[in-house]
Design a protein around this motif. Structure first.
Motif, mmCIF file in Angstrom:
data_model
loop_
_atom_site.group_PDB
_atom_site.id
_atom_site.type_symbol
_atom_site.label_atom_id
_atom_site.label_comp_id
_atom_site.label_asym_id
_atom_site.label_seq_id
_atom_site.Cartn_x
_atom_site.Cartn_y
_atom_site.Cartn_z
ATOM 1 N N VAL A 24 35.164 8.487 27.337
ATOM 2 C CA VAL A 24 35.222 7.696 26.112
ATOM 3 C C VAL A 24 35.778 6.326 26.469
ATOM 4 N N THR A 25 35.055 5.276 26.115
ATOM 5 C CA THR A 25 35.513 3.907 26.356
ATOM 6 C C THR A 25 36.480 3.505 25.252
ATOM 7 N N VAL A 26 37.646 2.993 25.628
ATOM 8 C CA VAL A 26 38.703 2.705 24.659
ATOM 9 C C VAL A 26 38.757 1.218 24.345
ATOM 10 N N PHE A 27 38.800 0.915 23.050
ATOM 11 C CA PHE A 27 39.067 -0.435 22.565
ATOM 12 C C PHE A 27 40.324 -0.345 21.706
ATOM 13 N N ASP A 69 30.517 -5.619 16.384
ATOM 14 C CA ASP A 69 29.760 -4.669 17.201
ATOM 15 C C ASP A 69 28.672 -3.979 16.385
ATOM 16 N N SER A 126 24.872 6.483 20.285
ATOM 17 C CA SER A 126 26.247 6.022 20.433
ATOM 18 C C SER A 126 27.130 6.701 19.393
ATOM 19 N N TRP A 135 31.086 6.438 17.809
ATOM 20 C CA TRP A 135 32.317 5.644 17.734
ATOM 21 C C TRP A 135 33.372 6.426 16.958
ATOM 22 N N SER A 137 27.072 7.905 25.193
ATOM 23 C CA SER A 137 27.887 6.710 24.955
ATOM 24 C C SER A 137 28.892 6.997 23.855
ATOM 25 N N GLN A 138 30.188 6.964 24.199
ATOM 26 C CA GLN A 138 31.248 7.236 23.226
ATOM 27 C C GLN A 138 32.318 6.151 23.334
ATOM 28 N N ARG A 139 32.771 5.689 22.171
ATOM 29 C CA ARG A 139 33.815 4.677 22.117
ATOM 30 C C ARG A 139 34.930 5.139 21.183
ATOM 31 N N TYR A 194 37.767 3.232 18.888
ATOM 32 C CA TYR A 194 38.337 2.013 18.322
ATOM 33 C C TYR A 194 39.688 2.405 17.744
#
Length: 226
Positions: A3-6, A21, A184, A186, A217-219, A221
């Protein structure tokens, strides 16, 4: 899956980045001439985001809005995710919100079956959302996929009725086969109370439902102090 972290210092920065985004994703879809399909999260966390999106000059006619999960209550009930979405995202001018309601039947099992059918017809088999927005509970649940609930083991249906193990209104929810097929995903998370479960998500702790999603693709927020 990673998981990409913002991470953001406050809710204003979180709202600004999410809005930018989202607009980028919609613009990409419009260039290909496709309808943009997005599944929305319920609860209180995304409500300010939906209010902001309601003010945008989006191609509303080219966006289909779905709901990731719902409580089996009337839309007028304060607990209804659909009701919240209509009061926030649908608060702009005109009748422009193409929202796919779960309430296509008075019977919840049939309503889930009809949602599954609509997903297959609109998005294919498996149904590939352009974007899925999800929350994250302190127990690690996401959508209405709760620890110990039967829907965690569903492998064929894309939408099911799923009782909450702790009681309360019956839930309707998208399942892993649907979430895994999304282009994706989120996670929208705010508040220090979620810090421990965020750590478990990022560690791919499969004992929590949120960490069992396999979308490519996982983010996240994340507003730690929100």
């Amino acid at each position: 899956m990673a998981v990409t972290v913002f991470s953001f210092p406050d809710s204003d920065a979180w709202l600004h980045r999410l809005t930018a985004d989202f607009q980028d994703r919609v613009d990409e879809s419009r260039k290909s001439g496709r309808t943009f399909h997005v599944a929305l999260s319920g609860g209180s966390t995304p409500a300010p985001l939906y209010r902001r999106w309601a003010t945008l000059d989006l191609p509303w006619e080219a966006i289909d809005w779905w709901i990731g999960d719902e409580r089996w209550v009337p839309v007028t009930d304060p607990q209804s995710n659909e009701g919240m979405i209509r009061r926030t995202l649908g608060a702009g001018p005109g009748d422009r919100l193409r929202l796919r309601s779960w309430h296509a039947s008075e019977d919840p099992e049939e309503a889930a079956r009809l949602y599954d059918k609509a997903l297959r017809e609109a998005l294919g088999d498996p149904p590939a959302f352009d974007l899925v927005l999800l929350g994250l509970g302190e127990d690690g649940h996401t959508a209405s996929l709760f620890p110990g609930s039967a829907a965690l083991e569903e492998r064929r249906a894309y939408a099911v009725a799923n009782p909450h193990p702790g009681g309360g209104p019956l839930r309707l929810t998208l399942t892993y086969p649907c979430l895994d097929a999304a282009r994706s995903v989120w996670f929208l998370v705010t508040g220090g109370a979620k810090a421990k479960v965020v750590e478990r998500l990022l560690a791919s702790d499969s004992s929590i439902p949120a960490a069992r999603i396999r979308a490519a693709s996982q983010r996240l927020y994340w507003v730690p102090n929100g």
